[in-house]
Design a protein around this motif. Structure first.
Motif, PDB file in Angstrom:
ATOM      1  N   TYR A 118      34.379  23.687  78.826  1.00 58.54           N
ATOM      2  CA  TYR A 118      33.306  24.334  78.078  1.00 58.54           C
ATOM      3  C   TYR A 118      33.767  24.903  76.737  1.00 58.54           C
ATOM      4  O   TYR A 118      33.198  24.585  75.690  1.00 58.54           O
ATOM      5  CB  TYR A 118      32.699  25.455  78.921  1.00 58.54           C
ATOM      6  N   LEU A 119      34.796  25.741  76.746  1.00 59.07           N
ATOM      7  CA  LEU A 119      35.223  26.400  75.508  1.00 59.07           C
ATOM      8  C   LEU A 119      35.757  25.408  74.483  1.00 59.07           C
ATOM      9  O   LEU A 119      35.362  25.442  73.310  1.00 59.07           O
ATOM     10  CB  LEU A 119      36.291  27.452  75.822  1.00 59.07           C
ATOM     11  N   LEU A 120      36.677  24.548  74.895  1.00 59.43           N
ATOM     12  CA  LEU A 120      37.354  23.675  73.941  1.00 59.43           C
ATOM     13  C   LEU A 120      36.400  22.772  73.167  1.00 59.43           C
ATOM     14  O   LEU A 120      36.531  22.658  71.938  1.00 59.43           O
ATOM     15  CB  LEU A 120      38.431  22.863  74.646  1.00 59.43           C
TER      16      LEU A 120
ATOM     17  N   LEU B 154      43.470  23.504  64.844  1.00 61.32           N
ATOM     18  CA  LEU B 154      43.068  24.905  64.883  1.00 61.32           C
ATOM     19  C   LEU B 154      42.314  25.204  66.169  1.00 61.32           C
ATOM     20  O   LEU B 154      42.517  26.256  66.798  1.00 61.32           O
ATOM     21  CB  LEU B 154      42.205  25.247  63.663  1.00 61.32           C
ATOM     22  N   ALA B 155      41.443  24.288  66.586  1.00 60.72           N
ATOM     23  CA  ALA B 155      40.690  24.477  67.825  1.00 60.72           C
ATOM     24  C   ALA B 155      41.631  24.566  69.023  1.00 60.72           C
ATOM     25  O   ALA B 155      41.466  25.425  69.897  1.00 60.72           O
ATOM     26  CB  ALA B 155      39.697  23.332  68.009  1.00 60.72           C
ATOM     27  N   LEU B 156      42.626  23.698  69.063  1.00 61.88           N
ATOM     28  CA  LEU B 156      43.578  23.707  70.169  1.00 61.88           C
ATOM     29  C   LEU B 156      44.400  24.990  70.199  1.00 61.88           C
ATOM     30  O   LEU B 156      44.612  25.591  71.259  1.00 61.88           O
ATOM     31  CB  LEU B 156      44.508  22.501  70.054  1.00 61.88           C
TER      32      LEU B 156
ATOM     33  N   VAL C  82      47.762  23.509  75.220  1.00 61.96           N
ATOM     34  CA  VAL C  82      47.628  22.219  74.528  1.00 61.96           C
ATOM     35  C   VAL C  82      47.901  21.074  75.501  1.00 61.96           C
ATOM     36  O   VAL C  82      47.201  20.051  75.492  1.00 61.96           O
ATOM     37  CB  VAL C  82      48.586  22.142  73.321  1.00 61.96           C
ATOM     38  N   VAL C  83      48.899  21.247  76.371  1.00 61.03           N
ATOM     39  CA  VAL C  83      49.196  20.227  77.378  1.00 61.03           C
ATOM     40  C   VAL C  83      48.017  20.079  78.339  1.00 61.03           C
ATOM     41  O   VAL C  83      47.590  18.962  78.663  1.00 61.03           O
ATOM     42  CB  VAL C  83      50.481  20.586  78.152  1.00 61.03           C
ATOM     43  N   PHE C  84      47.485  21.203  78.811  1.00 69.28           N
ATOM     44  CA  PHE C  84      46.292  21.157  79.655  1.00 69.28           C
ATOM     45  C   PHE C  84      45.163  20.400  78.944  1.00 69.28           C
ATOM     46  O   PHE C  84      44.474  19.566  79.550  1.00 69.28           O
ATOM     47  CB  PHE C  84      45.800  22.573  79.959  1.00 69.28           C
ATOM     48  N   ALA C  85      44.966  20.723  77.686  1.00 74.19           N
ATOM     49  CA  ALA C  85      43.892  20.102  76.918  1.00 74.19           C
ATOM     50  C   ALA C  85      44.089  18.596  76.802  1.00 74.19           C
ATOM     51  O   ALA C  85      43.128  17.821  76.883  1.00 74.19           O
ATOM     52  CB  ALA C  85      43.806  20.734  75.529  1.00 74.19           C
TER      53      ALA C  85
END
Length: 266
Positions: free
Chosen positions: A137-139, A150-152, A198-201
């Motif tokens: 949701y957030l990302l 910047l988002a990450l 970042v890895v999760f993303a």
């Protein structure tokens, strides 16, 4: 389906306020109630999902259609478990082989495996709570507002801020003066936590699956906790994962190609 009636545009401040109100009380209560109440930390993770559902369903009404409702492929789960083992079990094995850190107790491999499977299963729902909120949701909302890097970084910083009550408790439990240890542990944890996010993303983005990122999240937490509670974690084990995640996060931030929303399986 996405609700066409939108009461108000997404507000990061309002979203985070909802999460903090619903989840932080459990993180704050835990140290005062004692180790027996450690499951409160799992409840705080679940409340991230509850807060996200309230925000997406009733406050902003922008829905969750592209949060990542796919199962992913079998190899994705193999990679997820493999990474968790590489981050925790590998350095612990090296410590044992080189005599850097001897286990404080003799525990069979079977007992460790049983304990891991039990705790891993319990942690899946709390892990989903965080993945649904931060990645599903957030990302995507941050991707829509800011450039990719910047988002990450912002989403990683937010997850670090969310863990602050736990970090403060960890700092106060150290032998050093709390006025020194608390800022120190906050500083040391900042970059690794952001890079781990970042890895999760990337796991979520590349697999298009909350299920895969949830399994990795639960595996990471429970490989760590199972080893710590059974054979213990030495200095290499405790620092290896921070180093590897920092390097991996920087590499992904610099070179990876990102899918900014997860396609719906519906």
């Amino acid at each position: 389906m996405k609700n066409e009636s939108i009461d108000r545009p997404f507000s990061l401040k309002i979203y985070l306020l909802i999460i903090i109100i619903l989840s932080w009380p459990f993180q704050i209560a835990y140290p005062f109630l004692g180790e027996a109440f450690k499951p409160l930390l799992l409840l705080s993770m679940i409340m991230v999902a509850v807060a996200t559902y309230i925000a997406g369903r009733f406050v902003f009404r922008d829905g969750f259609e592209n949060a990542g409702w796919r199962w992913g492929k079998p190899r994705h789960y193999v990679y997820a478990f493999g990474l968790a083992l590489f981050l925790w079990a590998f350095p612990r094995a090296v410590e044992q082989l080189l005599g850097i850190y001897e286990s404080p107790q003799d525990v069979s491999t079977a007992a460790i495996l049983v304990e891991f499977l039990f705790s891993f299963t319990i942690t899946l729902i709390p892990a989903f709570g965080e993945e649904f909120g931060w990645r599903g949701y957030l990302l995507p909302h941050l991707f829509a507002r800011y450039n990719t890097r910047l988002a990450l970084l912002l989403h990683g910083f937010i997850t670090w801020v969310w863990h602050l009550p736990v970090l403060v408790v960890m700092g106060t439990q150290m032998e050093a003066n709390p006025f020194v240890s608390v800022p120190l542990i906050m500083l040391i944890s900042l970059i690794p936590t952001i890079m781990h996010a970042v890895v999760f993303a990337y796991i979520w983005s590349s697999t298009q699956s909350l299920a895969v990122s949830t399994v990795y999240h639960a595996a990471f937490d429970e490989v760590r906790d199972t080893l710590e509670g059974s054979v213990g974690l030495g200095p290499l084990s405790q620092n290896w994962q921070m180093l590897i995640l920092t390097i991996l996060g920087i590499a992904l931030l610099w070179k990876a190609k990102w899918k900014k929303t997860a396609e719906s399986s519906l």
